[in-house]
Design an enzyme around this catalytic site. Structure first.
Site, PDB file in Angstrom:
ATOM      1  N   ILE A 140      -4.613 -26.568  -7.744  1.00 36.87           N
ATOM      2  CA  ILE A 140      -5.545 -27.409  -6.983  1.00 36.87           C
ATOM      3  C   ILE A 140      -5.905 -26.728  -5.671  1.00 36.87           C
ATOM      4  CG2 ILE A 140      -5.704 -29.585  -5.671  1.00 36.87           C
ATOM      5  CD1 ILE A 140      -4.032 -30.860  -7.902  1.00 36.87           C
ATOM      6  N   HIS A 184       7.958  -1.407  13.895  1.00 36.25           N
ATOM      7  CA  HIS A 184       8.166  -1.414  12.438  1.00 36.25           C
ATOM      8  C   HIS A 184       7.444  -0.223  11.799  1.00 36.25           C
ATOM      9  CE1 HIS A 184      10.084  -5.357  11.898  1.00 36.25           C
ATOM     10  NE2 HIS A 184       9.382  -5.713  12.949  1.00 36.25           N
ATOM     11  N   PRO A 239      -1.284 -18.147 -24.054  1.00 37.12           N
ATOM     12  CA  PRO A 239      -1.392 -18.427 -22.610  1.00 37.12           C
ATOM     13  C   PRO A 239      -2.643 -17.785 -22.002  1.00 37.12           C
ATOM     14  CG  PRO A 239       0.849 -17.766 -23.175  1.00 37.12           C
ATOM     15  CD  PRO A 239       0.015 -17.540 -24.399  1.00 37.12           C
ATOM     16  N   GLY A 261       1.967  -9.320 -10.309  1.00 36.55           N
ATOM     17  CA  GLY A 261       1.614  -8.049  -9.665  1.00 36.55           C
ATOM     18  C   GLY A 261       0.119  -7.921  -9.453  1.00 36.55           C
ATOM     19  N   CYS A 274      13.622  -2.705  14.739  1.00 39.11           N
ATOM     20  CA  CYS A 274      13.356  -3.949  15.461  1.00 39.11           C
ATOM     21  C   CYS A 274      14.653  -4.677  15.775  1.00 39.11           C
ATOM     22  CB  CYS A 274      12.350  -4.803  14.695  1.00 39.11           C
ATOM     23  SG  CYS A 274      11.478  -5.918  15.816  1.00 39.11           S
ATOM     24  N   GLU A 309       7.849   1.035   8.991  1.00 35.84           N
ATOM     25  CA  GLU A 309       7.650   0.885   7.539  1.00 35.84           C
ATOM     26  C   GLU A 309       6.229   0.464   7.181  1.00 35.84           C
ATOM     27  OE1 GLU A 309       9.438  -1.079   9.476  1.00 35.84           O
ATOM     28  OE2 GLU A 309       9.648  -3.125   8.725  1.00 35.84           O
TER      29      GLU A 309
HETATM   30  N1  GLN Z   1      14.303 -11.462  16.400  1.00 35.61           N
HETATM   31  C1  GLN Z   1      13.987 -10.298  17.158  1.00 35.61           C
HETATM   32  C2  GLN Z   1      12.898 -10.557  18.165  1.00 35.61           C
HETATM   33  O1  GLN Z   1      12.147 -11.490  18.040  1.00 35.61           O
HETATM   34  C3  GLN Z   1      13.618  -9.149  16.251  1.00 35.61           C
HETATM   35  C4  GLN Z   1      12.371  -9.395  15.445  1.00 35.61           C
HETATM   36  C5  GLN Z   1      12.181  -8.411  14.312  1.00 35.61           C
HETATM   37  O2  GLN Z   1      13.126  -7.778  13.871  1.00 35.61           O
HETATM   38  N2  GLN Z   1      10.983  -8.311  13.802  1.00 35.61           N
HETATM   39  O3  GLN Z   1      12.731  -9.807  19.106  1.00 35.61           O
END
Ligand code: GLN
Length: 534
Positions: free
Chosen positions: A151, A508, A193, A20, A382, A510
């Site tokens: 490395i 996206h 450790p 983390g 998406c 998120e």
């Molecule tokens: N595979 C799909 C595309 O390339 C969706 C990609 C995704 O969900 N980020 O358009």
């Protein structure tokens, strides 16, 4: 004007990976920012890939995308969620990028006459990237990926060792995160450790200023003292970071031990004290879930939750928005292919996340069908939006075998297809539609109601798009394209008006959700799911 003195905090990791370090670094960032300081963050990744964009999520976890279209390490997601800093290409650096630059310079003759070497050429390039990330800030936190002794990370360790000489002890601080395991057979926590890991760090010329110990239970004082003795640090510079139920508890946990005061003291920073009440409130809400909605996430990478890191966090934030909580169940999309809804019959809302490749797509289409027919709130992101459009085309608009050309090149109804600009793209790296794009929402749509705004900007990472040739046909059957690019050529969002919550987005969301600023679409989705509570 006196030049602003930037302070550099280097975070290294020891013993094992997966401790983390990203969350610890982000928490240190949050604490320093909370003290009123202007901060920046940099993640240095040892692998040779230029960016993680071409890596399988099982190899690397989620690929985080920034506004400027950088495909980056998922730790940048933690940095954005924990601080107010917007990440960009300058905040992630990989060995691949460093060598790419150095070799490019060599070819252009910029090192004429010289033998190009790791020291000084590669280390100089790393240092220049650290300085670039630290431009105009009070404190820059640099997280070195990997574990001491690897490395492949040596050039980064050497560069940060040199930085202490370059900027001085009062402007640089080394924090080493290690593991203090509990050995069941003897019923004891073991410091060996950590001793070895610090010894390895010292072999590379770095003496840690602060040791942060990951452990299952808080460390007793005598163990901290022992670590200080063996690792040549003072007793008040050994901190612990015991396991917690939520990552949002980490900043306050570190503050309670006085970590940020110690950092400020060591770096001679004069600032106000940190005030973490809002963080404590978030943790309090998460720990006392009210009316938790059960959300089924239908994906392909369900065995590695790190693949959906930002999504997982955004759903939690969505729950926070309504003062409640979410319970997440990850459903393997392939298990739905037979048409049996399985676990989906028990959830209050369904989320179909992004993804690449054909495997599992038919199961996702089944999940969409189940949600549409049973009026279960569903959110497609998406690839999830693409699955919604395909399902609607097949089962509502009667376009049998409709598909995306990503999965079926000879489909009679390519409702999802490549954009003209993506045809014939040969290089795979950084060639998708990436980063922030504007989108205009249809007034009165669920999307617009969620955002309370008509013009939005969201981050993308995909190649395929809704095929404009089929738009009219789908609209006629009741699919609303509730978000479009300003020139109306690209579908960015879709929904069904006559459904409790059937919303998809090509971007996206998120990536932009934060605990203190839950993303409106996640907040609205979780709310719809709670209203559908079984
Ligand atoms: N595979 C799909 C595309 O390339 C969706 C990609 C995704 O969900 N980020 O358009």
């Amino acid at each position: 004007m006196p030049q602003k003195t930037t302070k550099f905090i280097f975070v290294t990791g020891g013993v094992v990976s997966g401790l983390g370090k990203g969350v610890a670094s982000a928490s240190i960032g949050a604490l320093m920012e909370n003290r009123g300081l202007k901060i920046s963050m940099l993640k240095m990744d040892p692998y040779i890939n230029v960016d993680p964009g071409t890596m399988n999520p099982y190899q690397h976890g989620e690929v985080f995308v920034t506004d400027d279209g950088t495909e980056s390490d998922l730790d940048l997601g933690h940095y954005e969620r924990f601080t107010s800093v917007s990440m960009s290409a300058t905040n992630n650096c990989t060995t691949g990028q460093v060598y790419d630059t150095v070799i490019g310079k060599e070819r252009r003759g910029e090192y004429l006459g010289k033998t190009v070497q790791v020291i000084p050429h590669v280390t100089d390039e790393i240092k220049s990237r650290i300085y670039r990330a630290a431009k105009d800030v009070d404190v820059c936190i640099i997280e070195v990926g990997g574990t001491i002794g690897d490395i492949e990370g040596l050039h980064f360790i050497e560069a940060i060792r040199q930085m202490r000489t370059d900027v001085g002890t009062e402007n640089s601080l080394f924090i080493h995160l290690t593991l203090v395991p509990f050995i069941k057979a003897v019923g004891e926590m073991k410091t060996k450790p950590t001793q070895h890991s610090v010894k390895a760090l010292r072999e590379f010329g770095i003496q840690p200023d602060i040791i942060l110990c990951r452990c299952e239970q808080p460390l007793e004082k005598d163990l901290k003292d022992k670590i200080a003795l063996f690792c040549s640090t003072s007793k008040d510079t050994v901190f612990d970071c015991p396991d917690v139920d939520t990552i949002y508890a980490v900043p306050a946990m570190l503050k309670e031990q006085g970590l940020d005061d110690k950092v400020a003291e060591k770096l001679n920073i004069w600032s106000r004290a940190s005030e973490l009440e809002p963080w404590r409130e978030v943790v309090q809400t998460l720990r006392n879930p009210k009316n938790a909605a059960k959300i089924g996430v239908v994906g392909k990478y369900v065995h590695l939750i790190d693949s959906y890191k930002s999504l997982h966090e955004a759903l939690l934030h969505g729950g926070l928005a309504s003062g409640g909580c979410v319970e997440l169940v990850y459903v393997d999309s392939e298990s739905l292919e037979s048409g049996d809804p399985g676990m989906l019959a028990e959830v209050d809302g369904i989320l179909v996340p992004g993804g690449f490749g054909e495997r599992g797509t038919e199961g996702k289409i089944q999940a969409v069908r189940y949600a549409r027919e049973n009026r279960v709130p569903i959110f497609g992101i998406c690839l999830g939006l693409q699955m919604m459009v395909i399902e609607f085309a097949r089962h509502v608009a009667g376009l049998d075998r409709a598909n995306s050309t990503e999965f079926d090149a000879s489909t009679p109804y390519p409702v999802i297809d490549l954009m003209e600009s993506q045809r014939g793209v040969a290089n795979k790296g950084a060639t998708m539609r990436l980063g922030a794009y504007p989108c205009r929402l249809v007034p009165g749509s669920k999307a617009q109601q969620a955002y309370q705004n008509q013009d939005i900007s969201e981050r993308h990472r995909h190649r395929y798009e809704v095929n404009n040739d089929f738009r009219a046909q789908l609209v006629e059957k009741g699919l609303m394209f509730s978000g479009l690019s300003p020139d109306q050529q690209l579908v960015e969002m879709c929904e069904i008006a006559d459904h409790p919550w059937f919303v998809g987005c090509q971007f996206h969301p998120e990536f932009k959700s934060k605990p203190f600023l839950p993303h409106p679409l996640f907040a609205a989705f979780v709310k719809a799911a709670s209203e559908n509570k079984k």
